[in-house]
Design a protein around this motif. Structure first.
Motif, mmCIF file in Angstrom:
data_model
loop_
_atom_site.group_PDB
_atom_site.id
_atom_site.type_symbol
_atom_site.label_atom_id
_atom_site.label_comp_id
_atom_site.label_asym_id
_atom_site.label_seq_id
_atom_site.Cartn_x
_atom_site.Cartn_y
_atom_site.Cartn_z
ATOM 1 N N GLY A 285 116.907 3.025 65.522
ATOM 2 C CA GLY A 285 116.424 1.760 66.057
ATOM 3 C C GLY A 285 116.334 0.703 64.969
ATOM 4 O O GLY A 285 115.579 -0.254 65.078
ATOM 5 N N ALA A 286 117.106 0.904 63.889
ATOM 6 C CA ALA A 286 117.100 -0.045 62.775
ATOM 7 C C ALA A 286 117.632 -1.391 63.238
ATOM 8 O O ALA A 286 118.502 -1.468 64.097
ATOM 9 N N ILE A 287 117.061 -2.434 62.661
ATOM 10 C CA ILE A 287 117.516 -3.768 63.002
ATOM 11 C C ILE A 287 118.149 -4.425 61.778
ATOM 12 O O ILE A 287 117.758 -4.136 60.644
ATOM 13 N N PRO A 288 119.119 -5.293 62.002
ATOM 14 C CA PRO A 288 119.725 -5.999 60.869
ATOM 15 C C PRO A 288 118.784 -7.072 60.334
ATOM 16 O O PRO A 288 117.954 -7.612 61.070
ATOM 17 N N ALA A 289 118.918 -7.366 59.059
ATOM 18 C CA ALA A 289 118.047 -8.355 58.419
ATOM 19 C C ALA A 289 118.361 -9.778 58.868
ATOM 20 O O ALA A 289 117.496 -10.651 58.771
ATOM 21 N N ASP A 290 119.571 -10.017 59.362
ATOM 22 C CA ASP A 290 119.910 -11.360 59.842
ATOM 23 C C ASP A 290 118.925 -11.786 60.918
ATOM 24 O O ASP A 290 118.778 -11.126 61.941
ATOM 25 N N GLY A 291 118.224 -12.867 60.682
ATOM 26 C CA GLY A 291 117.269 -13.389 61.657
ATOM 27 C C GLY A 291 115.889 -12.748 61.606
ATOM 28 O O GLY A 291 114.983 -13.210 62.274
ATOM 29 N N ALA A 292 115.730 -11.665 60.830
ATOM 30 C CA ALA A 292 114.420 -11.008 60.728
ATOM 31 C C ALA A 292 113.563 -11.703 59.677
ATOM 32 O O ALA A 292 114.062 -12.110 58.629
ATOM 33 N N GLU A 293 112.284 -11.845 60.000
ATOM 34 C CA GLU A 293 111.324 -12.426 59.055
ATOM 35 C C GLU A 293 110.072 -11.565 59.052
ATOM 36 O O GLU A 293 109.695 -11.003 60.079
ATOM 37 N N LEU A 294 109.421 -11.494 57.916
ATOM 38 C CA LEU A 294 108.242 -10.630 57.785
ATOM 39 C C LEU A 294 107.144 -10.973 58.772
ATOM 40 O O LEU A 294 106.481 -10.083 59.307
ATOM 41 N N ASN A 295 106.958 -12.267 59.071
ATOM 42 C CA ASN A 295 105.844 -12.649 59.945
ATOM 43 C C ASN A 295 106.002 -12.136 61.384
ATOM 44 O O ASN A 295 105.021 -12.033 62.103
ATOM 45 N N GLN A 296 107.213 -11.783 61.805
ATOM 46 C CA GLN A 296 107.386 -11.269 63.159
ATOM 47 C C GLN A 296 106.796 -9.861 63.317
ATOM 48 O O GLN A 296 106.547 -9.416 64.434
ATOM 49 N N PHE A 297 106.565 -9.168 62.201
ATOM 50 C CA PHE A 297 106.017 -7.811 62.247
ATOM 51 C C PHE A 297 104.516 -7.770 61.933
ATOM 52 O O PHE A 297 103.883 -6.736 62.058
ATOM 53 N N LEU A 298 103.963 -8.908 61.527
ATOM 54 C CA LEU A 298 102.587 -8.993 61.045
ATOM 55 C C LEU A 298 101.598 -8.340 62.007
ATOM 56 O O LEU A 298 101.560 -8.671 63.185
ATOM 57 N N TRP A 299 100.845 -7.391 61.508
ATOM 58 C CA TRP A 299 99.806 -6.638 62.205
ATOM 59 C C TRP A 299 100.327 -5.769 63.343
ATOM 60 O O TRP A 299 99.542 -5.177 64.077
ATOM 61 N N LYS A 300 101.659 -5.671 63.491
ATOM 62 C CA LYS A 300 102.234 -4.849 64.556
ATOM 63 C C LYS A 300 103.013 -3.659 64.013
ATOM 64 O O LYS A 300 102.900 -2.560 64.524
#
Length: 130
Positions: free
Chosen positions: A13-28
């Protein structure tokens, strides 16, 4: 025949880094980011193999695997974390970089490192988050 890295990434279920930002995972989620200069890097191939051996161990700790094998793309994660060649970076739920490794780590090693983090300790005490 050995499973290729793309198939392993899909199974994880790995996701590519393109478009990923750290804040989208914050506390989740706890991002485990695997950087390499190429999908052919033997350390990247080995890291993906190690992660694919125990996806349940990652899931139990709310880990999301993010892969970045294209340094020319200058993704937000690559700009923020500035890896050189192969790098494994473990980010906490608080968004802070916790561990950086220049060599592949097993899920067991990653799990032990995460289990020592204060937020994970609280999750274990409360019986939540894995």
């Amino acid at each position: 025949m050995a499973e290729d890295t793309a198939a392993m990434a899909t199974r994880l279920g790995a996701i590519p880094a393109d478009g990923a930002e750290l804040n989208q995972f914050l506390w989740k989620k706890r991002p485990v980011i695997v950087f390499a200069d190429s999908e052919s890097d033997p350390r990247f191939v080995e890291q993906m193999r190690l992660l694919a051996e125990d996806p349940a161990g990652l899931l139990a700790r709310d880990v999301v695997v993010v892969v970045d094998t294209a340094p020319q793309n200058r993704t937000a994660l690559r700009q923020a974390l500035r890896p050189r060649g192969f790098s494994l970076v473990i980010i906490g739920k608080d968004g802070a970089s916790k561990i950086r490794k220049p060599l592949p780590w097993s899920v067991r090693e990653i799990g032990r490192a995460i289990d020592k983090m204060p937020i994970r300790q609280q999750e274990i005490r409360e019986g939540s988050g894995g």
